[in-house]
Write a protein that holds these residues in place. Structure first.
Motif, short mmCIF file in Angstrom:
data_model
loop_
_atom_site.label_atom_id
_atom_site.label_comp_id
_atom_site.label_asym_id
_atom_site.label_seq_id
_atom_site.Cartn_x
_atom_site.Cartn_y
_atom_site.Cartn_z
N ARG B 169 33.90 51.70 -16.16
CA ARG B 169 34.11 52.65 -17.24
C ARG B 169 35.53 52.58 -17.79
O ARG B 169 35.76 52.46 -18.98
CB ARG B 169 33.79 54.07 -16.73
CG ARG B 169 34.00 55.24 -17.66
CD ARG B 169 33.25 55.14 -18.96
NE ARG B 169 34.13 54.64 -20.01
CZ ARG B 169 33.86 54.68 -21.30
NH1 ARG B 169 32.70 55.15 -21.71
NH2 ARG B 169 34.71 54.24 -22.19
N MET B 174 32.62 50.12 -20.30
CA MET B 174 31.15 50.19 -20.38
C MET B 174 30.70 51.65 -20.45
O MET B 174 31.34 52.53 -19.88
CB MET B 174 30.52 49.51 -19.15
CG MET B 174 30.67 48.01 -19.16
SD MET B 174 30.17 47.26 -17.58
CE MET B 174 28.40 47.55 -17.60
N ARG B 175 29.61 51.89 -21.12
CA ARG B 175 29.06 53.25 -21.20
C ARG B 175 28.42 53.60 -19.87
O ARG B 175 27.93 52.73 -19.14
CB ARG B 175 28.01 53.35 -22.31
CG ARG B 175 28.45 52.86 -23.66
CD ARG B 175 29.57 53.66 -24.24
NE ARG B 175 29.23 55.08 -24.38
CZ ARG B 175 30.07 56.01 -24.83
NH1 ARG B 175 31.32 55.65 -25.16
NH2 ARG B 175 29.70 57.26 -24.94
N LEU B 176 28.40 54.91 -19.59
CA LEU B 176 27.85 55.35 -18.31
C LEU B 176 26.38 54.96 -18.15
O LEU B 176 25.92 54.64 -17.06
CB LEU B 176 28.00 56.87 -18.15
CG LEU B 176 29.39 57.33 -17.71
CD1 LEU B 176 29.52 58.84 -17.79
CD2 LEU B 176 29.69 56.87 -16.28
N LYS B 191 27.84 59.27 -13.66
CA LYS B 191 28.82 60.24 -14.15
C LYS B 191 29.48 60.96 -12.97
O LYS B 191 30.69 61.20 -12.97
CB LYS B 191 28.13 61.24 -15.07
CG LYS B 191 29.10 62.14 -15.81
CD LYS B 191 28.37 63.23 -16.59
CE LYS B 191 28.07 62.77 -18.00
NZ LYS B 191 27.52 63.86 -18.84
#
Lengths: 316, 209
Positions: B169, B174-176, B191
């Motif tokens: 992250r 990168m997106r979660l 998360k």
């Protein structure tokens, strides 16, 4: 949103990972809370600080990895191509329980190999006495030469073959061994390209007696005009050397290539320079004046040279 | 003269310009044995893969091993890739699994220190990587060294999964959701990992900022 909730979401907000509603609530709270604004500023600061500590992977490591991978993939491909037969022989590819079929096929392959070798032997295609190399490659005229043939007394024959073995030699043209090789190449190579390259490489070694002799020999006798021209260029610095001057005079009289003759006169009598012309050379120039056509470059240059000597074309 | 970071950045930008349809074309070509297409795929991702492995494992050799194993696995399994997920998700799944394995092994062996043996004694492996930013100002260099030490301590204190999530992250951007896909966990679980990692990092770096 409370201060506690806002503090928990500081990083997620910075990462842009809050959903729309939470992001709205966070921004609303932040705009009205000085303490959370300070906490947010600190959060941003450590994010930035962390980023600044980040190292890039160095390019050398990346290149090493790529090279390793290339090698590993090449190896894998090789293994794959070799193993197709093995995979084909896998039991799963055979009718279940039919071991006899496998046995029959294996026997057939053995028989096939045996028959092929017998056929090659009879057809005279099998290797004999050449330690693994095929007959065709041994008799490649570029790498091999038959030196002797002797009947062995049993309807056979014994052939002695000289083979050329390739070898790479590197070094400066100033090294004796390299220079000798280049001289030999210039004198003996059948390939005019090799002779041109040799003359070029020997250009700075023309002060050596053997090199100059080889260059003079090429200028007089090499059948290829490009080689003669290259050799002439290498001799440019030695235009006052008697042997070189003789050769240049010979070229002016006998070489059938106008380019080579032009180069020879330019070396012999460089434009704008004092020229040392012997009576013999003057006679040569006069004979050229008589034999060359009116508009010929060499003839005109000869005329200029004689005029600079205050000698008319008819003096000698 | 362009710095290494600029060079890699430029390469990354070039890579970014390759749109998804191009990538699908490359994957299909590579599936049919086109070596050049496979090499292009490797070059599109290999800097990120290596950077991630190196920063997670703090060892050139380990990063090199991971790099090789990742792309050999991709090569072996590409014919079976059915576009059920994006290529990058699939690739990062392999990277994450290999790095997780390495980190877990280290935890078991208590080899958590990034220190390596040299002829001059024990040194931090990251010291072998040129640091350009702080070299001009001595004070800044000192602070940078302290921050560096503190960051390493915190990173070593994270669980392997927290560490990978944080790396993906914070550093890889990168997106979660993609991280969850790569790790085979839900976005919420990713998360939570990130949340715990950032809390630890905040606590450790709070004094320096």
């Amino acid at each position: 949103m409370t201060c506690r909730e806002a503090r928990l979401n500081l990083s997620l907000y910075l990462y842009g990972e809050l959903d729309f509603a939470r992001e709205e609530a966070f921004e609303q709270h932040l705009s009205s809370c000085a303490l959370c604004q300070r906490a947010f500023a600190r959060e941003k600061a450590w994010h930035t600080s962390l980023n600044s500590e980040r190292r890039d992977v160095d390019v050398d490591l990346l290149m090493e990895c790529r090279q390793d991978l290339r090698v590993a993939l090449a190896q894998r491909k090789k293994e794959r191509s070799l193993s197709w037969l093995m995979r084909w022989m896998e039991p799963s590819r055979w009718p279940a329980g039919r071991w006899s079929v496998r046995l029959a096929l294996a026997s057939f392959l053995v028989f096939l190999g045996f028959s092929a070798s017998r056929w090659m032997e009879r057809a005279g295609l099998a290797e004999s006495g050449f330690g693994g190399g095929s007959l065709m490659s041994v008799l490649n005229p570029a790498t091999a030469r038959v030196r002797d043939i002797q009947p062995d007394g049993q309807n056979g024959v014994r052939i002695i073959v000289d083979q050329v073995k390739e070898r790479e030699i590197t070094g400066s043209p100033e090294d004796d061994s390299i220079r000798r090789l280049l001289v030999a190449a210039m004198n003996e190579s059948l390939d005019p390209g090799i002779r041109v390259d040799s003359a070029e490489m020997l250009r700075n070694q023309a002060g050596e007696r053997d090199v100059r002799d080889a260059l003079l020999n090429s200028v007089r006798k090499d059948p290829n005009a490009a080689v003669r021209l290259k050799a002439l260029e290498a001799l440019r610095r030695f235009s006052s050397d008697p042997a070189t001057r003789d050769t240049l005079a010979f070229v002016l009289q006998h070489d059938d290539n106008p380019g080579v003759r032009s180069e020879a006169i330019d070396i012999l009598a460089p434009a704008g320079q004092k020229i040392d012309i012997t009576p013999d050379l003057a006679l040569t120039l006069q004979s050229i004046l008589r034999s060359e056509p009116e508009d010929d470059y060499v003839r005109n240059r000869c005329l200029q040279v004689l005029q600079r000597m205050n000698a008319s074309g008819d003096v000698y | 003269m362009a710095t290494q970071a600029e060079t890699l950045g430029t390469l990354a930008a070039v890579r970014g310009a390759t749109d998804r349809s191009d990538e699908i074309g490359l994957i299909r070509a590579a599936q049919h044995g086109d070596s050049e297409a496979f090499e292009q795929l490797v070059r599109a991702y290999d800097q990120n893969v290596l950077r991630m492995a190196f920063n997670l494992l703090h060892s050139r050799e380990d990063a090199r091993d991971v790099y090789q194993e990742v792309f050999l696995r991709v090569y072996r399994n590409l014919p079976k890739f059915r576009f059920d997920c994006s290529f990058s998700t699939w690739l990062y799944r392999i990277v994450a699994n290999l790095c997780l394995d390495q980190l877990r092994k280290r935890k078991v062996r208590k080899e958590t220190s990034p220190a390596i043996e040299t002829t001059a004694g024990e040194m931090d492996s990251l010291q072998f990587v040129p640091e350009r930013r702080a070299e001009v100002d001595p004070q800044r260099r000192l602070l940078s060294a302290e921050v560096n030490t503190r960051v390493n301590e915190v990173l070593e204190g994270l669980t392997p999964r927290e560490r990978i999530v944080f790396e993906m992250r914070h550093f890889q951007g990168m997106r979660l959701r993609a991280i969850g896909d790569a790790l085979g966990v839900t976005e919420e679980a990713a998360k939570n990992c990130l949340f715990r990692a950032t809390q630890k990092m905040r606590a450790a770096l709070g004094d320096f900022v």
